[in-house]
Structures are given as structure tokens and as C-alpha cells.
Design an enzyme around this catalytic site. Sequence first.
Site, PDB file in Angstrom:
ATOM      1  N   THR A 188       0.860  -1.191   0.000  1.00  0.00           N
ATOM      2  CA  THR A 188       0.000   0.000   0.000  1.00  0.00           C
ATOM      3  C   THR A 188       0.892   1.235   0.000  1.00  0.00           C
ATOM      4  O   THR A 188       2.057   1.160   0.415  1.00  0.00           O
ATOM      5  CB  THR A 188      -0.881   0.038   1.259  1.00  0.00           C
ATOM      6  OG1 THR A 188       0.000   0.021   2.395  1.00  0.00           O
ATOM      7  CG2 THR A 188      -1.805  -1.155   1.343  1.00  0.00           C
ATOM      8  N   GLU A 333      -5.718  -3.794  -1.697  1.00  0.00           N
ATOM      9  CA  GLU A 333      -6.173  -5.006  -1.008  1.00  0.00           C
ATOM     10  C   GLU A 333      -7.219  -5.791  -1.789  1.00  0.00           C
ATOM     11  O   GLU A 333      -7.666  -6.841  -1.339  1.00  0.00           O
ATOM     12  CB  GLU A 333      -6.749  -4.624   0.378  1.00  0.00           C
ATOM     13  CG  GLU A 333      -5.710  -4.141   1.381  1.00  0.00           C
ATOM     14  CD  GLU A 333      -5.443  -2.634   1.304  1.00  0.00           C
ATOM     15  OE1 GLU A 333      -5.740  -2.031   0.251  1.00  0.00           O
ATOM     16  OE2 GLU A 333      -4.937  -2.064   2.290  1.00  0.00           O
ATOM     17  N   LYS A 440     -16.032  17.193   8.301  1.00  0.00           N
ATOM     18  CA  LYS A 440     -17.027  17.145   9.376  1.00  0.00           C
ATOM     19  C   LYS A 440     -17.326  18.580   9.789  1.00  0.00           C
ATOM     20  O   LYS A 440     -16.443  19.293  10.265  1.00  0.00           O
ATOM     21  CB  LYS A 440     -16.490  16.339  10.565  1.00  0.00           C
ATOM     22  CG  LYS A 440     -16.227  14.905  10.163  1.00  0.00           C
ATOM     23  CD  LYS A 440     -15.557  14.095  11.231  1.00  0.00           C
ATOM     24  CE  LYS A 440     -15.148  12.757  10.649  1.00  0.00           C
ATOM     25  NZ  LYS A 440     -13.803  12.739  10.052  1.00  0.00           N
ATOM     26  N   TRP A 445     -21.689  15.762   7.630  1.00  0.00           N
ATOM     27  CA  TRP A 445     -20.560  15.434   6.773  1.00  0.00           C
ATOM     28  C   TRP A 445     -20.724  16.051   5.388  1.00  0.00           C
ATOM     29  O   TRP A 445     -21.806  16.008   4.810  1.00  0.00           O
ATOM     30  CB  TRP A 445     -20.462  13.912   6.564  1.00  0.00           C
ATOM     31  CG  TRP A 445     -19.952  13.152   7.740  1.00  0.00           C
ATOM     32  CD1 TRP A 445     -19.574  13.676   8.947  1.00  0.00           C
ATOM     33  CD2 TRP A 445     -19.779  11.736   7.833  1.00  0.00           C
ATOM     34  NE1 TRP A 445     -19.164  12.669   9.784  1.00  0.00           N
ATOM     35  CE2 TRP A 445     -19.279  11.457   9.119  1.00  0.00           C
ATOM     36  CE3 TRP A 445     -19.983  10.683   6.959  1.00  0.00           C
ATOM     37  CZ2 TRP A 445     -18.996  10.165   9.546  1.00  0.00           C
ATOM     38  CZ3 TRP A 445     -19.692   9.395   7.376  1.00  0.00           C
ATOM     39  CH2 TRP A 445     -19.209   9.139   8.661  1.00  0.00           C
TER      40      TRP A 445
HETATM   41  P1  AMP Z   1      -4.804   2.234  -3.487  1.00  0.00           P
HETATM   42  O1  AMP Z   1      -4.831   1.098  -2.550  1.00  0.00           O
HETATM   43  O2  AMP Z   1      -3.609   3.110  -3.347  1.00  0.00           O
HETATM   44  O3  AMP Z   1      -5.022   1.828  -4.888  1.00  0.00           O
HETATM   45  O4  AMP Z   1      -6.020   3.165  -3.126  1.00  0.00           O
HETATM   46  C1  AMP Z   1      -7.320   2.669  -2.980  1.00  0.00           C
HETATM   47  C2  AMP Z   1      -8.257   3.798  -2.681  1.00  0.00           C
HETATM   48  O5  AMP Z   1      -8.426   4.616  -3.846  1.00  0.00           O
HETATM   49  C3  AMP Z   1      -9.651   3.356  -2.341  1.00  0.00           C
HETATM   50  O6  AMP Z   1      -9.756   2.926  -1.009  1.00  0.00           O
HETATM   51  C4  AMP Z   1     -10.434   4.626  -2.608  1.00  0.00           C
HETATM   52  O7  AMP Z   1     -10.321   5.533  -1.548  1.00  0.00           O
HETATM   53  C5  AMP Z   1      -9.715   5.199  -3.809  1.00  0.00           C
HETATM   54  N1  AMP Z   1     -10.448   4.863  -5.034  1.00  0.00           N
HETATM   55  C6  AMP Z   1     -10.206   3.864  -5.890  1.00  0.00           C
HETATM   56  N2  AMP Z   1     -11.068   3.900  -6.918  1.00  0.00           N
HETATM   57  C7  AMP Z   1     -11.891   4.948  -6.706  1.00  0.00           C
HETATM   58  C8  AMP Z   1     -12.987   5.518  -7.400  1.00  0.00           C
HETATM   59  N3  AMP Z   1     -13.413   5.043  -8.550  1.00  0.00           N
HETATM   60  N4  AMP Z   1     -13.585   6.600  -6.855  1.00  0.00           N
HETATM   61  C9  AMP Z   1     -13.164   7.129  -5.696  1.00  0.00           C
HETATM   62  N5  AMP Z   1     -12.124   6.643  -5.003  1.00  0.00           N
HETATM   63  C10 AMP Z   1     -11.498   5.561  -5.493  1.00  0.00           C
END
Ligand code: AMP
Length: 540
Positions: A188, A333, A440, A445
Site C-alpha cells: 500500500t 487489497e 465534518k 458530513w
Molecule cells: P490504493 O490502494 O492506493 O489503490 O487506493 C485505494 C483507494 O483509492 C480506495 O480505497 C479509494 O479511496 C480510492 N479509489 C479507488 N477507486 C476509486 C474511485 N473510482 N472513486 C473514488 N475513489 C477511489
Amino acid sequence: MFQPGQMMDRPLLISGIIEHAAAQFGSVDVVSRETHGPLFRYTYADCAVRSRQLANALKALGLGPGSAVGSIAWNNHRHLEAYFAVSGSGMVMHTCNPRLQAQQLVYIINHADDEVVLFDTTFAPLVKGIAAHCPKVKAWVCLSDGDNTVAVDGVANVLCYEDLIAAHDDRFDWPDFDERTGAALCYTSGTTGHPKGVLYSHRAIVLNALSGCLPGVMSLSPKDTVLPVVPMFHINAWCIPYGAPIAGARLVLPGPRLDGASLHELMEAERVTVTAGVPIIWLGLLQHVEQHGLRFSTMRRTTVGGSAMPAALIAKFAEKYGVEVRHGWGMTETTAVATIGCLTPENELLPPAEQHAIVARQGKSLFGVEIKVVDENGATLPRDGTSQGELLVRGQWIASGYYKGEASPLVDGWFPTGDIATIEPGGIMQIRDRTKDVIKTGGEWISSIDLENAAMGHPDVAMAAVIGVKHPKWEERPLLFIVRRPGQSLGKDEILAFLSERVAKWWVPDDVVFVESLPVGGTGKVQKAELRKQYDGVFS
Ligand code: AMP
């Protein structure tokens, strides 16, 4: 008494993907942008040959089942060969995000026990800085031919990829093993604390890749040429490097050139029909296409995710360029895509703006993934499109823990995503915000994503971001950042007036900061933590 089925028990293994492509789609092209510029072109049959050579080479270096091989590389054909050779041999393909800080890279390479690291010439300076701190790495392999391999100052064990594989046989008996074996590892982004590793199994990757080919997902088939702009160094490039050879689609890999002009040129030259990328890349592409009055002559669909795709961009793709946007959601994940939208015939009868609003949501979970939203006590919230809470997922390609991690992140068998979402009665999920980004204010929200989406609807706005800033009376209030489109002089009053017609009065940001650019992280997301740090206290 349950009756055992009488089907063969063949494991779902990644080696099977490249051998299938070689046998059934052996003459289908793979096109790859070399890091030093030219296009390289070969077939899935050639890719299989070279993957087997690499598998032999890694074995000769003393690696075996369970060993880890790191990569710091662009989307290109050598990286693709490594995807098959490493996992296919029962080793772990650890893709490193080159945009992590150097000390984080050192951490993940050591934590993963990488014994060999493959790198593109672009990242030679990075390797120079970290090699001394990675004592378990026996060889740093430059993904290049002899002419273009670079020496890395002070690093003795640098090998040239082409020299390394040339010496090896192109026959290799891929081992058979349990499909639940670890195949690939991705960490991550880790904005706080150490990055955490997610170890994908062969089974998870194959199932996700198969699902990605479905017509309602990315729709890959022998009729398609697919260009994944999503990086192979993050979440398996949404499993397209596996899905395309499964489906027999031509695969075009863009190498390091991700600017609008290069991508458009590649799409046109290679007659690309399907693409996949994060919104910020598509912003650059659309800006280039608009500025130069260009068209997409073959591109029909694009899959977008990683951050929210604003409705304004969806509208532009659909109405101006005839490109259908499939908006998906996933995270490190979740192996790759976990939810995605696809318009139904009924949706297509709606006015365009309503269709785009549907596409702007993150869609339905794929078969194999279940979703729910829960309140702060963990109680499941109704699927009514308005009750918002944390999104939980479970399924065949969802992480059950972190690599060498002690505590399980699961809550009653579900993975808590840290995203706030709503789910409609029909199952369409909408991400409202990250838990840490939601604003917030006065006990309510505000969704920063919804505000950004609204701001992006203004024709003079190139990019928008909203953060919550501490406020003495309201706890937090929204602060809006705008990057104007080139040559535009949009002012604060104008954008706030525009927003007040589109969102509730109490959502309208307290202030607007016009900036030249926004800080964007290694996975294409605006780094709000940085903005918060910089602007903390402006309303105090
Ligand atoms: P990562 O693990 O770095 O790929 O980030 C994952 C996070 O990206 C998710 O938990 C979301 O917060 C954000 N994310 C992924 N796809 C989208 C989407 N289509 N719209 C909004 N947020 C997204």
C-alpha cells in the site's frame, strides 16, 4: 451427504495464462514502448518463449519457489515476461512503486526479501541510492539490451536483462502447485507508518483477470487492442496483463511516456479500442486532444478508477468523443477491480446528464465480491442510496491479512476499506469519501468528492480538490483548490456562485485557493494530507 464433483482438479495458475496465449493466440501482437524510445513488437508466443528463458535464468541465479523478485519498472514487455516467469515458477513477483520515498522502497524490498530486483534505466539513480541498504538483493537486473543497459555507480551486481536470458533454454516445465500460493506482492502507498504488503494468490489473480474480461467489466476479446495506462507497479495494472492474454486481446504497453500527446499517438497508431487509467491521466489526454482538435478513431471504451472520475470528464468522453467510460473501484487489497458500472438499456434512455451521473458512481460488485456499508457500531446500513457508512468487502480476491502482518484487519470476515459509501437498492455503490478526507462540519458530513465533482463541472476548471480545515465554530470547513484551464481567469466569486447553484448552501467552501498544480501521489491521487499540512489553521 454432499457428492464430490467429478471434474479434474487443475489449479488456476499464472503460468497457464501465458501458455494458453502462446497456444491459442500465439500470433497476436504485444507492442511495447522501450524506455529509450522506440516501439518494440512481438507476439504472445515470443513472450512465452522469453518468459521461460527468464524462469530458467532466475533458477540459475539460485532462486526457487517462494523466492521474491522485485521490479521497479514501467509497463513494458520485459516487465510482462517477469509477471509470468516469476509467478509461474512459484516465486513472488513484488512490484515496487518507484514513486515511494527511497526509505520506503528500501523498507519494502527488505521486508519482501527480494533476492533479485528488475529495474528500468529511468530508475537507475533510485537504485544507486538504495542498493547499499538492500543486502539480500543478489542482482539488480537492468530491463534493457546491452546497448542501453546503464552502469549504476557503486553497485557491482548489475546485470543486463537481455544478456541474462539469452544464455538460457526456452523450454521450462512450469511447476504445478496449489493455486492459493502467493504469486504477486504489492505494498500500500502508506501515507502513515510503513507500507503494508498484500500477497495475491494465483487463484485471486486468475479469477479477477477472467472477471475483468467480462462484457460488463472491461470487455476484452480477440477483437480488442487494450492499452493499460494503469501501472504494472501498482495493483497488477488492474490484472490487464493477465486478462489480455486470457482473452486473446492485443496488448499495448506505453512504457514511460504517459503524457497526453504520447498516449494519443500510441492509441491512434496501434488502433487501441480499450484503455484503462486513473482520472488524472485522462485529464492530460483530453486536454491535449482538445487543444489540438484531435479525435479517437478507434478507442471505444475506457475503464477508470483509483480516484473518483468527475461527471464532467465522463460527459466529455461520451458526448464529444464517443468513448464509453466504465468507472470502477478497487484498492491494493482487492487485487484489481472490485466494483464497476455499466449502463443498462433503460439507463441509456435517460437524458445524457443523468447517464453521466450514474457512471460517476462506482458501480456494482463483480461476481466474487460482496459489499456492504456499516455504521460506526458495525451495523449494516440499508441499501437506500443515502445511508452512508464505511464500505466493507469480502470475496475471492480480497486480502485477508497483510504480508508478515500480525493482526488480521478483518471484521467478522469482511475487509474494512476506510472508504465511506452508499449503496442503492439496485446494488450500485457510490464512494462518498475516504474516512480521513470527509469534512465534518457542524455535526454533518460534506463529501469532498461530491464538491470536487461539482467544481469540475465548470468549464474553466482543469482540476479541483477540497479539504476540510479546522474551524473554531464548525469543527471543519471546506477549502477549495482550483487549477484553472490554460488561459482562463476564473475568480473566487464566480466559482463559489457556480457551486452554490449545485450544492447545499452549507457545503459551499469558505475559501478558494488558485494553484498552478496540485500535489499528486504515485498512484494518481491528489495528496490531501500535504494540502492539509500546508493549509492547516487558515480558518482559525
Ligand atoms: P490504493 O490502494 O492506493 O489503490 O487506493 C485505494 C483507494 O483509492 C480506495 O480505497 C479509494 O479511496 C480510492 N479509489 C479507488 N477507486 C476509486 C474511485 N473510482 N472513486 C473514488 N475513489 C477511489
